[in-house]
Design an enzyme around this catalytic site. Structure first.
Site, short mmCIF file in Angstrom:
data_model
loop_
_atom_site.label_atom_id
_atom_site.label_comp_id
_atom_site.label_asym_id
_atom_site.label_seq_id
_atom_site.Cartn_x
_atom_site.Cartn_y
_atom_site.Cartn_z
N GLN A 42 0.76 -1.10 0.06
CA GLN A 42 0.09 0.16 0.09
C GLN A 42 0.88 1.37 0.00
OE1 GLN A 42 -2.90 0.10 3.06
NE2 GLN A 42 -3.57 2.05 2.37
N PHE A 43 1.13 1.54 -1.06
CA PHE A 43 2.07 2.92 -1.34
C PHE A 43 1.37 4.03 -0.62
CE2 PHE A 43 -0.74 3.91 -5.00
CZ PHE A 43 -0.42 5.28 -5.02
N THR A 44 0.08 4.31 -0.56
CA THR A 44 -0.41 5.42 0.06
C THR A 44 -0.14 5.68 1.67
OG1 THR A 44 -2.64 4.16 0.54
CG2 THR A 44 -2.50 5.51 -1.41
#
Length: 149
Positions: A78-80
């Protein structure tokens, strides 16, 4: 490297109406890889996640790890988690690793924890995923490898 770790009764990930990963009792991990992450950050997470003592012992104290309880692990990239929303109203993601690096570190983390004898399930890198989490407690822990070094 950042990880949001949730103690769960069960968790699953679905992509295009197909379950890609599903676990029972264990840990759900949302993992973000930073551009500046190195092998040292990876080593920290591989050691910390399965050994984090956030499961209750017979006295009701959080004193047992995933390894101690024989729990399962679901890891979702999850890059966010690396979004910087301090300025403006739209988060910036300049600190997130490029997909090639992020995926390589994500896969390495999964492989190394699985090699410890832990059942590890995953989401699908760069896919739109539906994540189902039944948080137990609720217990949610944030790890950031850069807050150590």
């Amino acid at each position: 490297m950042r990880a949001v770790i949730q103690r769960v009764r069960r968790s699953s990930v679905t992509v295009d109406d197909r379950v890609t990963g599903e676990i029972g009792h264990g840990l759900m991990v949302l993992l973000g890889v930073e551009d500046k992450d190195t092998e040292k950050d990876l080593d920290y997470m591989v050691d910390k996640i399965p050994n984090l003592r956030i499961f209750e012992d017979p006295d009701g104290k959080m004193n047992l790890s995933l390894m101690d309880v024989g729990g399962e692990l679901l890891v979702v990239s999850q890059f966010t988690l690396l979004g910087d929303a301090r300025k403006g109203r739209r988060p910036g993601f300049t600190d997130a690793a490029r997909p090639e690096k992020a995926n390589a570190m994500y896969e390495t983390l999964v492989e190394r924890i699985a090699s410890l004898g832990v059942k590890v399930e995953t989401g699908q890198f760069q896919a739109h995923m539906m994540v189902d989490i039944l948080n137990d407690g609720p217990v949610t822990i944030l790890l950031d490898s850069h807050k150590l070094f």
